[in-house]
Write a protein that holds these residues in place. Sequence first.
Motif, mmCIF file in Angstrom:
data_model
loop_
_atom_site.group_PDB
_atom_site.id
_atom_site.type_symbol
_atom_site.label_atom_id
_atom_site.label_comp_id
_atom_site.label_asym_id
_atom_site.label_seq_id
_atom_site.Cartn_x
_atom_site.Cartn_y
_atom_site.Cartn_z
ATOM 1 N N ILE A 122 54.766 39.209 39.466
ATOM 2 C CA ILE A 122 55.881 40.098 39.162
ATOM 3 C C ILE A 122 55.733 40.603 37.735
ATOM 4 N N ALA A 123 55.587 41.915 37.579
ATOM 5 C CA ALA A 123 55.430 42.488 36.235
ATOM 6 C C ALA A 123 55.664 43.991 36.273
ATOM 7 N N HIS A 124 56.316 44.492 35.234
ATOM 8 C CA HIS A 124 56.506 45.933 35.045
ATOM 9 C C HIS A 124 57.181 46.598 36.247
ATOM 10 N N GLY A 125 58.147 45.881 36.823
ATOM 11 C CA GLY A 125 58.892 46.458 37.940
ATOM 12 C C GLY A 125 58.118 46.550 39.232
ATOM 13 N N GLU A 126 57.025 45.801 39.347
ATOM 14 C CA GLU A 126 56.204 45.823 40.552
ATOM 15 C C GLU A 126 55.855 44.400 40.982
ATOM 16 N N ILE A 127 55.451 44.276 42.229
ATOM 17 C CA ILE A 127 54.940 43.004 42.729
ATOM 18 C C ILE A 127 53.498 43.209 43.153
ATOM 19 N N ARG A 128 52.636 42.333 42.679
ATOM 20 C CA ARG A 128 51.224 42.385 43.088
ATOM 21 C C ARG A 128 51.079 41.553 44.352
ATOM 22 N N ILE A 129 50.460 42.159 45.345
ATOM 23 C CA ILE A 129 50.349 41.513 46.649
ATOM 24 C C ILE A 129 48.887 41.212 46.939
ATOM 25 N N HIS A 130 48.627 39.972 47.299
ATOM 26 C CA HIS A 130 47.275 39.541 47.640
ATOM 27 C C HIS A 130 47.136 39.667 49.156
ATOM 28 N N GLY A 131 46.565 40.789 49.580
ATOM 29 C CA GLY A 131 46.607 41.165 50.983
ATOM 30 C C GLY A 131 45.399 40.797 51.797
ATOM 31 N N LYS A 132 45.263 41.495 52.940
ATOM 32 C CA LYS A 132 44.176 41.241 53.878
ATOM 33 C C LYS A 132 42.836 41.586 53.250
ATOM 34 N N GLY A 133 41.831 40.787 53.587
ATOM 35 C CA GLY A 133 40.477 41.052 53.104
ATOM 36 C C GLY A 133 40.299 40.809 51.620
ATOM 37 N N GLY A 134 41.223 40.050 51.013
ATOM 38 C CA GLY A 134 41.096 39.746 49.596
ATOM 39 C C GLY A 134 41.448 40.902 48.681
#
Length: 275
Positions: free
Chosen positions: A152-164
């Motif tokens: 969670i940073a700068h008003g966004e969420i980083r998502i660790h998705g499919k295929g890395g």
Amino acid sequence: MDDLLDDFRVYGLAAGHSQRTITAREQTIGRLARDLDLTTATQNQLTSWLAALVAADGRPLARSSRATYRAHLAAFYGWMQDTEHRTDNPAMKLPKPRVPRAVPHPVTPDEVTRILAACSDPRARMTRAYVLLAAYEGLRVHEVAKVRGEDIAHGEIRIHGKGGTDSTVPLHPSVELLASRMPARGWWFPTTAERAGHVSRVSVSQAIKRAMVRAGVNGTPHSLRHHFGTQVLRATGGDLRTTQRALRHASPATTAIYTQVADDRLRSAVNGIPM
């Protein structure tokens, strides 16, 4: 056979395949090895093996499942040939099951509200967080399980998705409020088991499903992601490119199926035909 599977696993790790993919392939090839010799199996034998597969309850295997098994065989025997364990590839021309394109089955905004209400008990605090991330950020259950405070940073969420792959999506206000109450570092949903790490995708899925049952809402946990995609498509006036970005689809063709459930303009046009 064990050495062969170990080598195949190492190859998958080196190629950056997810643990879920590696495990699924190992299970398929292990099942195949109980019936056939992996080093001598022919195309006809593999075809017969695929044709004989049935579901756990004895019913015919779904075409999507059969296609998945075929893909596992193709990956394994492609690797066998590339690494000179075999000179041929008996899986190269296996029949390709035609898999009908799935249509999203989103829950409605009212149903999301009901599911969240079913998580009002403090003991369901984690389940409520799961629902918020799926319904308002479009996370898949395995992505929900892996959320960390650092994502969670700068008003966004980083998502660790499919295929890395990693990508970011803007924070919905309800998730921004959730983030203020969650750990700023480390797993949001750590496992309670002896091993360190995060909860499993199965745990997330089961918790969400139980909340849906309590709320009297039909559907699956993935229906919450469908809700997210449908609402983004509607809010953007049918902008497929923006919706593709929000859902993190590799192909716009995958996003296009959402128009089948969210094309309000088409619905309005049809309803407007004079009687």
